[in-house]
Design a protein around this motif. Structure first.
Motif, PDB file in Angstrom:
ATOM      1  N   UNK A  49       0.812  -1.214   0.000  1.00  0.00           N
ATOM      2  CA  UNK A  49       0.000   0.000   0.000  1.00  0.00           C
ATOM      3  C   UNK A  49       0.849   1.269   0.000  1.00  0.00           C
ATOM      4  N   UNK A  50       2.156   1.128   0.206  1.00  0.00           N
ATOM      5  CA  UNK A  50       3.011   2.306   0.310  1.00  0.00           C
ATOM      6  C   UNK A  50       2.738   3.100   1.570  1.00  0.00           C
ATOM      7  N   UNK A  51       2.394   2.377   2.650  1.00  0.00           N
ATOM      8  CA  UNK A  51       2.018   3.050   3.894  1.00  0.00           C
ATOM      9  C   UNK A  51       2.863   2.568   5.069  1.00  0.00           C
ATOM     10  N   UNK A  52       2.948   3.432   6.072  1.00  0.00           N
ATOM     11  CA  UNK A  52       3.620   3.095   7.330  1.00  0.00           C
ATOM     12  C   UNK A  52       2.625   3.291   8.461  1.00  0.00           C
ATOM     13  N   UNK A  53       2.411   2.246   9.251  1.00  0.00           N
ATOM     14  CA  UNK A  53       1.537   2.323  10.414  1.00  0.00           C
ATOM     15  C   UNK A  53       2.429   2.646  11.606  1.00  0.00           C
ATOM     16  N   UNK A  54       2.205   3.810  12.199  1.00  0.00           N
ATOM     17  CA  UNK A  54       3.053   4.293  13.291  1.00  0.00           C
ATOM     18  C   UNK A  54       2.264   4.236  14.589  1.00  0.00           C
ATOM     19  N   UNK A  55       2.760   3.469  15.542  1.00  0.00           N
ATOM     20  CA  UNK A  55       2.163   3.422  16.872  1.00  0.00           C
ATOM     21  C   UNK A  55       3.081   4.203  17.806  1.00  0.00           C
ATOM     22  N   UNK A  56       2.562   5.300  18.339  1.00  0.00           N
ATOM     23  CA  UNK A  56       3.366   6.166  19.194  1.00  0.00           C
ATOM     24  C   UNK A  56       3.205   5.693  20.638  1.00  0.00           C
ATOM     25  N   UNK A  57       4.270   5.154  21.204  1.00  0.00           N
ATOM     26  CA  UNK A  57       4.218   4.604  22.551  1.00  0.00           C
ATOM     27  C   UNK A  57       4.402   5.711  23.587  1.00  0.00           C
ATOM     28  N   UNK A  58       4.397   5.314  24.850  1.00  0.00           N
ATOM     29  CA  UNK A  58       4.642   6.252  25.954  1.00  0.00           C
ATOM     30  C   UNK A  58       6.107   6.280  26.370  1.00  0.00           C
ATOM     31  N   UNK A  59       6.974   5.627  25.580  1.00  0.00           N
ATOM     32  CA  UNK A  59       8.402   5.634  25.921  1.00  0.00           C
ATOM     33  C   UNK A  59       8.978   7.041  25.818  1.00  0.00           C
ATOM     34  N   UNK A  60       9.902   7.359  26.696  1.00  0.00           N
ATOM     35  CA  UNK A  60      10.583   8.648  26.636  1.00  0.00           C
ATOM     36  C   UNK A  60      12.062   8.418  26.359  1.00  0.00           C
ATOM     37  N   UNK A  61      12.582   9.141  25.383  1.00  0.00           N
ATOM     38  CA  UNK A  61      13.982   9.053  25.007  1.00  0.00           C
ATOM     39  C   UNK A  61      14.707  10.315  25.447  1.00  0.00           C
ATOM     40  N   UNK A  62      15.867  10.135  26.067  1.00  0.00           N
ATOM     41  CA  UNK A  62      16.712  11.265  26.445  1.00  0.00           C
ATOM     42  C   UNK A  62      18.158  10.811  26.367  1.00  0.00           C
ATOM     43  N   UNK A  63      19.033  11.691  25.917  1.00  0.00           N
ATOM     44  CA  UNK A  63      20.449  11.349  25.736  1.00  0.00           C
ATOM     45  C   UNK A  63      20.592  10.098  24.865  1.00  0.00           C
ATOM     46  N   UNK A  64      19.725  10.020  23.828  1.00  0.00           N
ATOM     47  CA  UNK A  64      19.772   8.936  22.850  1.00  0.00           C
ATOM     48  C   UNK A  64      19.515   7.563  23.472  1.00  0.00           C
ATOM     49  N   UNK A  65      18.718   7.513  24.538  1.00  0.00           N
ATOM     50  CA  UNK A  65      18.365   6.235  25.167  1.00  0.00           C
ATOM     51  C   UNK A  65      16.934   6.305  25.682  1.00  0.00           C
ATOM     52  N   UNK A  66      16.256   5.172  25.731  1.00  0.00           N
ATOM     53  CA  UNK A  66      14.919   5.102  26.332  1.00  0.00           C
ATOM     54  C   UNK A  66      15.081   5.037  27.840  1.00  0.00           C
ATOM     55  N   UNK A  67      14.433   5.975  28.546  1.00  0.00           N
ATOM     56  CA  UNK A  67      14.650   6.086  29.987  1.00  0.00           C
ATOM     57  C   UNK A  67      13.406   5.738  30.803  1.00  0.00           C
ATOM     58  N   UNK A  68      12.318   5.348  30.155  1.00  0.00           N
ATOM     59  CA  UNK A  68      11.116   4.976  30.886  1.00  0.00           C
ATOM     60  C   UNK A  68       9.879   5.384  30.109  1.00  0.00           C
ATOM     61  N   UNK A  69       8.733   5.376  30.792  1.00  0.00           N
ATOM     62  CA  UNK A  69       7.466   5.755  30.150  1.00  0.00           C
ATOM     63  C   UNK A  69       6.792   6.877  30.929  1.00  0.00           C
ATOM     64  N   UNK A  70       5.986   7.664  30.197  1.00  0.00           N
ATOM     65  CA  UNK A  70       5.242   8.791  30.764  1.00  0.00           C
ATOM     66  C   UNK A  70       3.763   8.588  30.435  1.00  0.00           C
ATOM     67  N   UNK A  71       2.872   8.668  31.423  1.00  0.00           N
ATOM     68  CA  UNK A  71       1.443   8.464  31.153  1.00  0.00           C
ATOM     69  C   UNK A  71       0.911   9.376  30.044  1.00  0.00           C
TER      70      UNK A  71
END
Length: 331
Positions: free
Chosen positions: A44-66
């Motif tokens: 279909x030429x499409x991208x399904x993007x699911x935006x999670x609650x993960x938080x990235x800082x200093x180029x690393x995932x550091x946890x989740x935010x409600x």
């Protein structure tokens, strides 16, 4: 239930990861970024993007935010709609608060960072370079005698290489980037013009809402379905608290005069906690974020949505995995 009670209740129900193996009965190509889980439908030429609650800082995932994913996705939708006349984007539809269906594009191998203030805490920030004595940043001359968080003489574009997952991005000048052979001068200059126009529009709207858009990052891709010369489109996200630095305008001057940090509406709050109280800036495993830090970060994300859009944020508190699975026929 008050909003604070709702945020605390959501701490144990954030969207950390997606378990899906198929979408609409098909096993699609999958790519998990720091914040977004993507499923690529080549047919279909499409991208399904699911935006999670993960938080990235200093180029690393550091946890989740409600509710972070819902804020980011809906704020990106707001900005994609608002800036469509300035620059085309990849958004097709938003079937769920955490989901965006987008045109599949070929990303340019560079992040376009627009900066209007001398600020930042990361290793790639303009303030860290200036504080260390640099007076040229990404090819731009900087005057002596500036203080942290002071406006630059004019907005500047500071490209950044796109590091592999787990590595750190590197700020470079236009000439350095072109010397790497990653992008042609013609494509880079067209992308730079889009970034400058979008940033100016973003700053104007932020000012009308009592905010300062201090800096932001754009990702640009090539949409092969568009005519030659008009194939560059904005992808990923735009003017969200993850990609941008928002400050309150009303007390900015007073706080600058006192040498205090501006009141911010972005993930800089978490970066400051990581670099300050937690004494962590990207090396080794990240510290565990306390609940009060996660809740305060959620308040700021929600406030950014409401102040920028002028709309009240209404979260979907249903369990995100079965909700998204139903929308995407995912399993």
């Amino acid at each position: 239930m008050t909003r604070d009670e709702m945020l605390h209740a959501q701490l144990g129900h954030t969207l950390d990861a997606t378990p899906f193996r198929t979408i609409h009965g098909e096993a699609l190509e999958r790519y998990d970024g720091k914040v977004r889980d993507c499923f690529i439908d080549r047919a279909r030429g499409e991208r399904i993007i699911i935006v999670t609650d993960r938080l990235s800082a200093f180029d690393a995932v550091v946890g989740t935010i409600p509710f972070k994913g819902q804020v980011l996705n809906q704020l990106a939708q707001f900005w994609f709609d608002k800036t469509a006349a300035i620059a085309p984007n990849h958004m097709l539809r938003v079937p769920d608060p955490n989901v965006m269906i987008a045109r599949e594009c070929e990303p340019l191998p560079v992040e376009l960072v627009m900066r209007a203030y001398l600020t930042g805490v990361t290793s790639t920030s303009i303030w860290k370079a200036y504080e260390a004595g640099a007076r040229t940043f990404c090819g731009h001359r900087l005057p002596d005698g500036m203080r942290k968080n002071q406006p630059l003489p004019h907005a500047i574009l500071t490209p950044s290489t796109k590091a592999a997952k787990g590595d750190h991005d590197v700020s470079v000048s236009r000439d350095e980037l072109l010397a790497m052979g990653r992008i042609s001068p013609e494509v880079f200059d067209r992308a730079a013009a889009l970034a400058a126009a979008l940033f100016a529009a973003g700053q104007r709207h932020a000012a009308s809402q009592g905010l300062i858009l201090a800096d932001t990052k754009y990702e640009i891709g090539i949409d092969r379905s568009r005519p030659a010369g008009d194939e560059l489109v904005i992808i990923d996200e735009i003017h969200t608290p993850d990609s941008s630095r928002y400050w309150y305008a009303d007390d900015y001057e007073a706080r600058l005069a006192r040498g205090e940090e501006p009141r911010s509406l972005d993930k800089e709050y978490v970066r400051r906690w990581l670099a300050g109280d937690a004494r962590w800036s990207g090396d080794g495993p990240p510290p565990v974020m306390p609940d009060d830090i996660r809740v305060e970060a959620a308040r700021r994300y929600i406030a950014s949505y409401e102040l920028v859009t002028g709309r009240r944020f209404v979260p979907d508190t249903r369990d995100p995995i079965p909700r998204i699975a139903a929308v995407l026929d995912a399993a």
